[in-house]
Enzyme design. Structure first.
Site, PDB file in Angstrom:
ATOM      1  CB  SER A  64     -12.666   3.926 -14.870  1.00 28.07           C
ATOM      2  OG  SER A  64     -12.222   4.333 -16.143  1.00 28.07           O
ATOM      3  CG  ASP A 102      -8.376  10.046 -14.572  1.00 27.80           C
ATOM      4  OD1 ASP A 102      -8.459  11.245 -14.279  1.00 27.80           O
ATOM      5  OD2 ASP A 102      -9.326   9.241 -14.450  1.00 27.80           O
ATOM      6  CD  GLU A 134     -11.596  11.747  -9.397  1.00 30.24           C
ATOM      7  OE1 GLU A 134     -11.901  11.718  -8.198  1.00 30.24           O
ATOM      8  OE2 GLU A 134     -11.688  10.758 -10.159  1.00 30.24           O
ATOM      9  CD  GLU A 199     -18.137  10.202 -12.654  1.00 36.96           C
ATOM     10  OE1 GLU A 199     -16.958  10.572 -12.848  1.00 36.96           O
ATOM     11  OE2 GLU A 199     -18.444   9.014 -12.426  1.00 36.96           O
TER      12      GLU A 199
HETATM   13  O1  KIV Z   1     -11.686   7.277 -14.956  1.00 34.33           O
HETATM   14  C1  KIV Z   1     -12.700   7.520 -15.618  1.00 34.33           C
HETATM   15  O2  KIV Z   1     -13.192   6.641 -16.333  1.00 34.33           O
HETATM   16  C2  KIV Z   1     -13.283   8.850 -15.527  1.00 34.33           C
HETATM   17  C3  KIV Z   1     -14.573   9.209 -16.180  1.00 34.33           C
HETATM   18  C4  KIV Z   1     -14.764  10.657 -16.355  1.00 34.33           C
HETATM   19  C5  KIV Z   1     -15.109   8.484 -17.272  1.00 34.33           C
HETATM   20  O3  KIV Z   1     -12.722   9.659 -14.873  1.00 34.33           O
END
Ligand code: KIV
Length: 300
Positions: A64, A102, A134, A199
């Site tokens: 994000s 991430d 993901e 999510e």
């Molecule tokens: O990148 C992100 O902010 C997320 C969420 C789970 C908050 O993957």
């Protein structure tokens, strides 16, 4: 000293009290004990340090950051190198929380070998303690787990699938889709995922998955029954310049606080009331006298 404790006196520990580091197994233990897991996204040193000192259990360097830090329209553009750069800053700030990085779009969508090689970079080059991916990528989760890389799964509304989903929409709204989501979550856990982010899914679906999953669920827009909750830092503090989604609670209006402080500073500069004499450095008295004498000599 326990190997899970940092020595105190450096960082966020109160004097004399060791910090118990949050680990992936600790998350499972929290689920077992019914202790809610607090999670937040983090992207830089100062905000991560504040979040860690505030006792947040898990800090996710979320992709994000593409949107809230770098100003992109979605999360797709952020690169592995950019994510590594921010993960390093977070790592330097955090003493207690689990640091999860991430993996950005494209870094694990090819072969398992590519995904594994990119994941290794997050641990080796940036100090992440787990990676998040993901989708129901069971084979990759198994390979990462076998390579000693803890993994957090992410199911439901997966922002890297925005084009396939046709927008950011709540997922698993039919019984069939809910069953598929539960099967995917169970498969990720079986493959070794240490936790699963849910999510944008109906509360009832998240509650059922949470009850059946052996590892913690971390919800965002997934209702209160999840084992933990995560929010985007900028959502929590109103730094997004956009209306909040239904699931966001704004805990402060940092946007207004920061804007007002900057306006105040600009006005003070424009009115020459910043800096004051107290905010200025001064010559020692002897040097000042010498300077004055020299000036007087020049004018004589
Ligand atoms: O990148 C992100 O902010 C997320 C969420 C789970 C908050 O993957």
């Amino acid at each position: 000293m326990s190997i899970t404790n940092f020595p105190s006196g450096n960082g966020s520990a109160s004097a004399g009290i060791p910090i118990t580091k949050v680990t992936v197994p600790a998350l499972a233990e929290m689920k077992r004990q019914g202790k809610p897991i607090s999670a937040l996204t983090a992207y830089d040193y100062a905000s991560s340090r504040l979040a860690d000192e505030a006792g947040i259990d898990l800090l996710l360097v979320g992709d994000s950051l593409a949107m809230v830090v770098l100003g992109h329209d979605n999360t797709m553009a952020v690169t592995v190198d950019e994510m590594l750069h921010h993960t390093r800053a977070v790592r330097r700030a955090v003493r207690r929380a689990l640091v999860v990085a991430d993996m950005p779009f494209g870094s694990y969508h090819g072969t398992v070998a590519e995904g594994l090689a990119n994941a290794v970079r997050f641990l080796k080059e940036a100090g992440a303690e787990a990676v998040k991916i993901e989708g129901p990528r069971v084979e990759l989760v198994r390979a990462l787990t076998e390579a000693e890389i803890p993994v957090v799964g992410h199911l439901g509304l997966t922002p890297q699938s925005v084009h396939r989903m046709g927008g950011y929409r709540v997922q698993a709204r039919t019984a069939e889709a809910a069953h598929k989501l539960k099967d995917d979550a169970l498969a990720l856990a079986e493959a070794g995922a240490g936790a699963v982010v849910l999510e944008g899914v109906p509360r009832e679906v998240a509650a059922e998955i949470t009850a059946e999953l052996p590892v913690p669920t971390i919800g965002i827009g997934a209702g209160p029954e999840c084992d933990g909750q995560i929010l985007v830092f900028h959502d929590l503090l109103n730094l997004t310049f956009a209306p909040a989604a239904k699931f966001v609670r704004r805990y402060a209006d940092a946007g207004s606080v920061i804007r007002e402080a900057i306006e105040h500073y600009r006005e003070d500069v424009e009115h020459r009331v910043f800096p004051s004499d107290e905010e200025s450095y001064h010559l020692p008295a002897a040097a000042r006298a010498g300077l004055a004498a020299a000036a007087a000599g020049r004018t004589a």
